[in-house]
Design an enzyme around this catalytic site. Structure first.
Site, PDB file in Angstrom:
ATOM      1  N   ARG A  79       0.839  -1.207   0.000  1.00 42.54           N
ATOM      2  CA  ARG A  79       0.000   0.000   0.000  1.00 42.54           C
ATOM      3  C   ARG A  79       0.868   1.249   0.000  1.00 42.54           C
ATOM      4  O   ARG A  79       0.543   2.244  -0.654  1.00 42.54           O
ATOM      5  CB  ARG A  79      -0.962  -0.021   1.190  1.00 42.54           C
ATOM      6  CG  ARG A  79      -2.024   1.061   1.101  1.00 42.54           C
ATOM      7  CD  ARG A  79      -3.097   0.907   2.159  1.00 42.54           C
ATOM      8  NE  ARG A  79      -2.545   1.023   3.496  1.00 42.54           N
ATOM      9  CZ  ARG A  79      -3.226   0.762   4.613  1.00 42.54           C
ATOM     10  NH1 ARG A  79      -4.478   0.344   4.542  1.00 42.54           N
ATOM     11  NH2 ARG A  79      -2.670   0.899   5.793  1.00 42.54           N
ATOM     12  N   LYS A 182      -2.545   6.546   1.184  1.00 40.38           N
ATOM     13  CA  LYS A 182      -2.455   6.987   2.580  1.00 40.38           C
ATOM     14  C   LYS A 182      -1.371   8.050   2.641  1.00 40.38           C
ATOM     15  O   LYS A 182      -0.209   7.756   2.891  1.00 40.38           O
ATOM     16  CB  LYS A 182      -2.107   5.758   3.425  1.00 40.38           C
ATOM     17  CG  LYS A 182      -2.284   5.927   4.913  1.00 40.38           C
ATOM     18  CD  LYS A 182      -2.361   4.557   5.578  1.00 40.38           C
ATOM     19  CE  LYS A 182      -2.180   4.624   7.075  1.00 40.38           C
ATOM     20  NZ  LYS A 182      -3.241   5.317   7.777  1.00 40.38           N
ATOM     21  N   GLU A 218     -16.339   6.391   5.072  1.00 40.74           N
ATOM     22  CA  GLU A 218     -15.607   5.774   6.184  1.00 40.74           C
ATOM     23  C   GLU A 218     -15.473   6.751   7.336  1.00 40.74           C
ATOM     24  O   GLU A 218     -15.868   7.915   7.244  1.00 40.74           O
ATOM     25  CB  GLU A 218     -14.237   5.270   5.729  1.00 40.74           C
ATOM     26  CG  GLU A 218     -13.265   6.348   5.323  1.00 40.74           C
ATOM     27  CD  GLU A 218     -11.856   5.812   5.035  1.00 40.74           C
ATOM     28  OE1 GLU A 218     -11.447   4.771   5.575  1.00 40.74           O
ATOM     29  OE2 GLU A 218     -11.149   6.492   4.259  1.00 40.74           O
TER      30      GLU A 218
HETATM   31  N1  PLP Z   1      -9.259   4.455   6.917  1.00 40.37           N
HETATM   32  C1  PLP Z   1      -8.457   5.443   7.340  1.00 40.37           C
HETATM   33  C2  PLP Z   1      -8.808   6.846   6.981  1.00 40.37           C
HETATM   34  C3  PLP Z   1      -7.312   5.151   8.088  1.00 40.37           C
HETATM   35  O1  PLP Z   1      -6.506   6.117   8.521  1.00 40.37           O
HETATM   36  C4  PLP Z   1      -7.026   3.814   8.410  1.00 40.37           C
HETATM   37  C5  PLP Z   1      -5.838   3.456   9.163  1.00 40.37           C
HETATM   38  O2  PLP Z   1      -4.790   3.319   8.635  1.00 40.37           O
HETATM   39  C6  PLP Z   1      -7.903   2.818   7.971  1.00 40.37           C
HETATM   40  C7  PLP Z   1      -9.007   3.171   7.219  1.00 40.37           C
HETATM   41  C8  PLP Z   1      -7.658   1.386   8.318  1.00 40.37           C
HETATM   42  O3  PLP Z   1      -6.646   0.810   7.555  1.00 40.37           O
HETATM   43  P1  PLP Z   1      -5.812  -0.411   8.121  1.00 40.37           P
HETATM   44  O4  PLP Z   1      -6.791  -1.447   8.537  1.00 40.37           O
HETATM   45  O5  PLP Z   1      -4.970  -0.834   6.987  1.00 40.37           O
HETATM   46  O6  PLP Z   1      -5.046   0.107   9.284  1.00 40.37           O
HETATM   47  C1  COI Z   2      -3.611   3.165  11.645  1.00 44.58           C
HETATM   48  O1  COI Z   2      -4.638   2.591  12.031  1.00 44.58           O
HETATM   49  O2  COI Z   2      -2.509   2.591  11.596  1.00 44.58           O
HETATM   50  C2  COI Z   2      -3.645   4.554  11.188  1.00 44.58           C
HETATM   51  O3  COI Z   2      -2.735   4.995  10.534  1.00 44.58           O
HETATM   52  C3  COI Z   2      -4.776   5.404  11.585  1.00 44.58           C
HETATM   53  C4  COI Z   2      -4.435   6.545  12.449  1.00 44.58           C
HETATM   54  C5  COI Z   2      -5.705   7.072  12.972  1.00 44.58           C
HETATM   55  C6  COI Z   2      -3.525   6.227  13.601  1.00 44.58           C
END
Ligand code: PLP
Ligand code: COI
Length: 337
Positions: A79, A182, A218
């Protein structure tokens, strides 16, 4: 280590060191473990001026057997490279990324919280344009950093529910809606709605689609999942949603549990029919959301305390893989050696 492991919260703490690599003349160097939590940066670095940066988040667990395991780090490597492509940055080879995780976690082993405390080591990879530019151009030098810090719960912890506020006036800014990446700047744009939401007493902000304000996208920190009236696991199909590794893993676990899994547009109005709703992500794990407020409209979902049976099952199945209490048929745990 004199830390109160069970009450860490989600806060930054200094550790032994971070790891840092530089990309120059088309290649990455060997990387160094650096004690000081600072690095020198050119005043015209593109990460400072033009937001040429990306970050990731994953967790490392001290498992039941005592082994230290990173959870699905390859997914974060992939990612991060899709974010790199989107903002014209040098990509980080997957092997380098995995080796960097291993090196920095080993060098900070005493900061990996003990099994049974609920805490873990949060790993934050950062990719930054650090070469100078004054015109709007990509840098010719990049820095890849991984910092680690021990963390506990992001919200209330465990399966304690929180309430959410719909941030209608900010949907149009689509803080996270940049197509599956991200990047730091997206979160910068989200700081104001986060603050407004917190100041009003809501831990979590929910965003709808920026065009019609009709479909759920989201949360500010995490993906949206729900259990619909038929017991199906549903999650939004949208170009504005970060492809969450947690949501992906939970869909796999849900299928294994025999649940119907649907990735589809979800109208806000459908919320009224859902049995359970949760915010899911690395930091938040699975946090039940039992009240959603939109202006004067209050939608209650699931039990007032704790969570419903579906989220409980998903949480147990998922976290027992993370903590090494269950088999890992998918190869998600990567041991640090
Ligand atoms: N959506 C947002 C906006 C986020 O910041 C995160 C965290 O990284 C997620 C979703 C969840 O992603 P992940 O499950 O890969 O941590
Ligand atoms: C994560 O879940 O790793 C993120 O980057 C989200 C942030 C709100 C800490």
């Amino acid at each position: 280590m004199a830390l109160d492991w069970s009450n860490l919260g989600f806060a930054y703490r200094d550790v032994n060191c971070h790891i840092r690599y530089t990309w120059k003349n088309g290649k990455w160097d060997e990387g160094i473990l650096e004690k000081e939590p600072y690095f020198p940066v050119h005043i015209a670095a593109t990460c400072l001026h033009y937001g040429q940066d990306a970050f990731e988040g994953l967790k490392v667990f001290r498992t039941k057997s005592g082994a230290i395991c990173a959870f699905r780090p390859i997914e974060n490597a992939r990612r991060m490279n899709s974010s790199a492509r989107r903002s014209c940055m040098a990509e980080v080879p997957e092997e380098l990324f995995l080796d960097a995780v291993n090196r920095v976690v080993k060098a900070n082993e005493e900061f990996v919280p003990p099994y049974g405390t609920g805490a873990s080591l949060y790993v934050r990879p950062l990719l930054l344009g650090t070469g100078p530019q004054i015109g709007v151009n990509a840098a010719d030098e990049y820095t890849f950093i991984i910092l680690v810090t021990p963390v506990g719960a992001y919200y209330k912890g465990g399966l304690q529910p929180v309430r959410a506020l719909v941030m209608d006036e900010f949907d149009r800014a689509a803080p996270h809606g940049t197509g599956f990446v991200k990047m730091g700047g997206n979160y910068g744009a989200a700081l104001l709605p986060h603050k407004i939401c917190h100041d009003k007493g809501y831990p979590i902000d929910l965003y709808l689609d920026p065009v019609q304000h009709k479909y759920i996208d989201e949360f500010g920190t995490s993906n949206f999942i729900a259990i619909d009236k038929n017991g199906a696991y549903v999650t939004p199909l949208s170009h504005s949603v970060l492809p969450s590794i947690t949501n992906n893993g939970l869909r796999t676990v849900a299928k294994q549990l025999g649940m119907d899994v649907q990735v589809r547009p979800i109208e806000f109005e459908e919320l009224r029919t859902f049995q359970e709703v949760a915010s899911v992500g690395t930091a938040v794990v699975i946090t039940p959301v039992n009240e959603i407020h939109r202006g004067d409209d209050v939608i209650l979902v699931g039990p007032r305390e704790g969570c419903g049976p579906y989220l409980q099952k998903l949480y147990d199945a998922y976290t027992s893989i993370q903590w090494g209490e269950a088999d890992d048929p998918y190869g998600w745990r990567v041991e640090i050696k």
